[in-house]
Design an enzyme around this catalytic site. Structure first.
Site, PDB file in Angstrom:
ATOM      1  N   THR B 182     -16.476 -69.715  -5.967  1.00  0.00           N
ATOM      2  CA  THR B 182     -15.685 -68.517  -6.269  1.00  0.00           C
ATOM      3  C   THR B 182     -15.062 -68.725  -7.639  1.00  0.00           C
ATOM      4  O   THR B 182     -14.847 -69.854  -8.074  1.00  0.00           O
ATOM      5  CB  THR B 182     -14.568 -68.318  -5.232  1.00  0.00           C
ATOM      6  OG1 THR B 182     -13.689 -69.447  -5.298  1.00  0.00           O
ATOM      7  CG2 THR B 182     -15.134 -68.231  -3.836  1.00  0.00           C
ATOM      8  N   GLU B 326     -17.929 -65.505  -0.170  1.00  0.00           N
ATOM      9  CA  GLU B 326     -17.816 -66.092   1.172  1.00  0.00           C
ATOM     10  C   GLU B 326     -18.615 -65.334   2.221  1.00  0.00           C
ATOM     11  O   GLU B 326     -18.720 -65.777   3.364  1.00  0.00           O
ATOM     12  CB  GLU B 326     -16.335 -66.123   1.603  1.00  0.00           C
ATOM     13  CG  GLU B 326     -15.481 -67.127   0.836  1.00  0.00           C
ATOM     14  CD  GLU B 326     -14.890 -66.554  -0.455  1.00  0.00           C
ATOM     15  OE1 GLU B 326     -15.431 -65.550  -0.965  1.00  0.00           O
ATOM     16  OE2 GLU B 326     -13.900 -67.112  -0.951  1.00  0.00           O
ATOM     17  N   LYS B 439       5.144 -55.489   1.233  1.00  0.00           N
ATOM     18  CA  LYS B 439       5.521 -55.634   2.645  1.00  0.00           C
ATOM     19  C   LYS B 439       6.950 -55.168   2.817  1.00  0.00           C
ATOM     20  O   LYS B 439       7.886 -55.917   2.589  1.00  0.00           O
ATOM     21  CB  LYS B 439       5.340 -57.090   3.078  1.00  0.00           C
ATOM     22  CG  LYS B 439       3.860 -57.504   3.115  1.00  0.00           C
ATOM     23  CD  LYS B 439       3.651 -58.981   2.855  1.00  0.00           C
ATOM     24  CE  LYS B 439       2.163 -59.288   2.663  1.00  0.00           C
ATOM     25  NZ  LYS B 439       1.812 -59.802   1.326  1.00  0.00           N
TER      26      LYS B 439
END
Lengths: 546, 546
Positions: B182, B326, B439
């Site tokens: 990655t 992935e 959040k």
């Protein structure tokens, strides 16, 4: 990479959610067919699994189905393997004694039966000691089942009230999922056991572009029975991509088939040639709008060129596929290669049995056990290898798997018993059955090629060619000929015809000839060459030697 | 069923025989492109494997490639894993120090490099102690490589004279086949290891009807680099079904891309959106016949609706796909469901990231770790599971695989770091990156949704929204706005615009606002929100609180 097993429960869960609005339509013979969504199949499969667990189904117990193609049969396809048990699809065309033999050999604990098939099952029950439960689905008189030792259940009552989800176990992908017996023309039937892995990989292959290649825009008319090698994998494959299924149930006659095509407009159909011949005649007599049906997969036997052309004329494109119970069944599919499309070669490619996919390795073995090249000419016995090809037969609950020498090579390949050629680009053309080929001086002579050539003669009604012992060449062909009424052609003239009109090589021409009144046939109408060979051995035939 | 492993050598052997006449065409920038058949790739892959064995490549040694998309790179794709070694594709866009770090972490023994990339590799060589052999393919000055400790080889000379077949070993299908790192925007790059099994299953999926669904009648223009998650699996998939490949080598600029489409007439192409934006501009300025190209798979980032419409107008149908290193990478493909085709819903489905295939299980995890429903509304972090999804990262030759908590759940699912919703029929819509989502009081606010709404205002040039700490709600959004020249809209007016024109819920509206001259960007042009969060923390921003 994650070590995630390839399980049938995954196919079910995927189909019931991502393709939850796709449908299974089952013909009922009434004004409205029966419809059920994949989402409903998902909840009902969970209920069926709870119900079977409640009956005591455990571990790899066998649950048999004696059913037509319908939504409930698909529920059994998913519920039984997903819970860890083994689905055993029973061939309702078998003689009663073979059916009983198979049920006992598999030691089935439960049989799910369509009501219309009770007359077939009921007389066998006294001979089926392992069967503890009978579950009946659909219309039909239950009375003949009364009085036996097996407990009787109504399918819908059994499912009712159970939870609509099931915590499907994380199984080993190599675990047995389903089984199917070969019809066993010689010897006892043999059981082929499919694993979760093999069913999963096979389903992916069915959905690949060069196999059936269907999507959720398609509806597939599944005429090939669910008891016949898992309906060629279509129900499992459909849940991977959302293909709608049209199930004929017991309505397999030309008239209802034509009606369901016109009414439900399937885009694809799968069947053996004989069914389609009847359908074609019906459509000729009573034309209907069958324009939706653009792709027809034909397997089980080759489609005669004339039939293929007749379908082409209707806008239905016939695609050959070859396989057997031992190959799950997808062995080859006859999609012509790109370079042939639109050319004169295209039709010739479509008449082959087709091209092997990546997961099916193929080789040809000659008369002396030698490997033959893929040259489109060398004929040998076809042997195949792959993750959805059988490596052994089922030999009963507590026995080792059975691996007869005549069916598996020493290095584990399946000997198909079919003789043919493979082109350099991997297209299979079958020419004979291995047991019927004539082994002459280390070379093979195709009995089918000689028969087709003989039957092309205007005076010949039928002809069968069998191998007979020969001191010099080991085997030589014997031509048995049925002449047309009033015809008087001689053997020498037929021999000349074979050589000069049909291009048969000199060394392949039969020396032994006989006239018979009719060629003996098996129960399914094929030439019974065993009988001819025996009659020859017994001296019953009046043979002329040229 | 036979226990036959799923191996890359099987894909190679199949492609080189059954699809032997299919071709890889590599652009050369000269009058004639370079062409090689799959049959030739088969013999040359065998020669390459012999050559690598001759260099001492053994067991699971890593063989790296620093190459463009071309026929030789495909030969490495097949030869290296098929002989049992591990192919390590190097990302030639990485900064030099990351490239060196990756080569050392993988302990590559051999590097195959295109001549044109020698200037990139040569300066690194003194830092690469594990590299024993460098094999150079194609044009480019070799001089910069001289003087190092690694031995130099010419690719063609190395292959010459070796046998054209190789007795590929029967490997465990779970053995490592290839690896890819990655890009590592935070922390060190992480290595993902693909197995033979994962590559094989992924290739089958690519060829399924609801993925790319190509056949041997297609030619695929593979713009997505072979070092970028195996070119989305196209080379392996092509050898399963005979798809012809058109490889651009180093000619990735709009003009040569337009030229190769017009000249070679591919039917399919795969690329990230930025490449296609340049191509579209070129085609606008200098129209060419690109009518062959009917299907374009776009991944890596969402395709803006305007770009999708522009491609539709050219007759090219854009199909979104989502995945990551992935996930091999095929995670979703945006083929609309049958019921939407031809309706107004169709375009909306095409704008989603797409639908999950059978082998990719998906779930959404909410801010408190709870599972969220597939209702098309509940946004959570996407977690996936399946046989071609990574379960760990590569941690060097002798170490245990690495499983960081923030990337894998306790039960082994991959946490993708993407936040989105899933519709009841399994279509994924990504709304944010997990690290950028705000959040607020146990609920999530999408930074991307707020940014898109702000940028729809006529006075706003750019806008980035980041989470900042809040005593009462844990986090709240900070809106950083770049105004167009001369524009003077106030924050209160923008807040009203968000609520009344864009339908943003009241509790999601930002209280904190700031004007910046420009939004900081990463090296690939994305908003660099880390920098904005740090500037806020450091008190560098002039924030107004409404």
């Amino acid at each position: 990479m994650q070590d995630v097993p390839l399980l049938i429960s995954r196919i079910l869960t995927h189909g019931a959610t991502v393709h939850g609005s796709s449908r299974i339509t089952t013909w009922t013979g009434e004004a409205e067919p029966h419809r059920r969504t994949f989402a409903e199949i998902g909840t009902r499969s969970a209920q069926l699994a709870h119900a079977l667990a409640g009956l005591g189904v455990r571990d790899d117990d066998r649950v048999a189905t004696l059913m037509w193609n319908n939504a409930e049969h698909v529920e059994a396809y998913f519920a039984v393997p997903s819970m860890g048990a083994v689905l055993h699809t029973l061939n309702l065309r078998l003689p009663a004694e073979q059916l009983a033999w198979i049920i006992n050999h598999a030691a089935d604990r439960v049989i799910i039966v369509n009501g219309s098939l009770i007359p077939l099952l009921a007389p066998l029950l006294p001979q089926l000691p392992t069967v503890e439960h009978i579950v009946v689905s659909g219309p039909g008189d239950r009375a003949p089942l009364a009085g036996g030792t097996a407990r009787l259940h109504e399918y819908e009552e059994l499912l009712a009230g159970h939870p609509e989800t099931y915590d499907w176990p994380e199984l080993d992908e190599r675990r047995a999922a389903a089984m199917c017996y070969t019809s066993g023309t010689t010897g006892d039937p043999k059981g082929v056991v499919y694993s979760h892995r093999s069913v999963y990989l096979h389903s992916m292959q069915v959905n690949m572009t060069q196999s059936m290649g269907l999507t959720d825009q398609d509806t597939s008319l599944v005429v090939v029975p669910q008891f016949h090698v898992n309906a060629w994998g279509l129900p499992d494959a459909a849940f991977m991509t959302g293909v709608n299924l049209l199930m004929p149930d017991r309505f397999l006659q030309p008239v209802p088939l034509a009606e369901m095509i016109a009414a439900e407009r399937p885009t694809h159909a799968a069947a053996v040639p004989t069914i389609w011949q009847g359908l074609l005649a019906e459509l000729g007599a009573h034309p209907r709008d069958v324009s939706s049906l653009v792709q027809v997969t034909i397997g089980g036997a080759a489609c005669p060129p004339s039939l293929m052309e007749a379908f082409d004329a209707l806008g239905m494109r016939v695609c050959h596929a070859w396989g057997m119970t031992e190959t799950s069944p997808l062995g080859t599919v006859a999609r012509p290669p790109a370079h042939a499309i639109g050319t004169e070669e295209e039709f010739a490619y479509r008449l082959t049995q087709g091209r092997f996919p990546t997961s099916v390795e193929a080789r040809l073995t000659g008369p002396g056990g030698e490997r033959l090249p893929w040259d489109g000419e060398s004929a040998g016995e076809l042997e195949v290898r792959g993750p959805w090809i059988a490596g052994a037969y089922y030999n009963g609950p507590d026995a080792e798997p059975l691996r007869p020498d005549d069916k598996f090579s020493a290095d584990g390949w399946l000997k198909t018993g079919d003789v043919g050629t493979i082109s350099p680009d991997g297209f299979l053309t079958l020419t004979d059955r291995a047991k019927d080929v004539i082994k002459s001086g280390g070379e093979w002579i195709s009995s089918v090629a000689l028969e087709n050539a003989l039957m092309a003669h205007p005076d010949v009604a039928e002809a069968a060619v069998v191998a007979v012992p020969d001191e010099k060449w080991d085997e030589r062909p014997l031509a048995t000929v049925v002449l047309k009424e009033g015809a008087e052609v001689g053997f020498e003239a037929l021999r000349v015809f074979l050589a000069e009109e049909c291009g048969i090589a000199r060394w392949q021409l039969p020396e032994r000839w006989t006239i018979v009144e009719t060629v003996p046939k098996t129960s399914v109408g094929k030439f019974d060459k065993k009988v001819l060979r025996r009659r020859y051995a017994d001296g019953e035939l009046d043979v002329t030697r040229l």
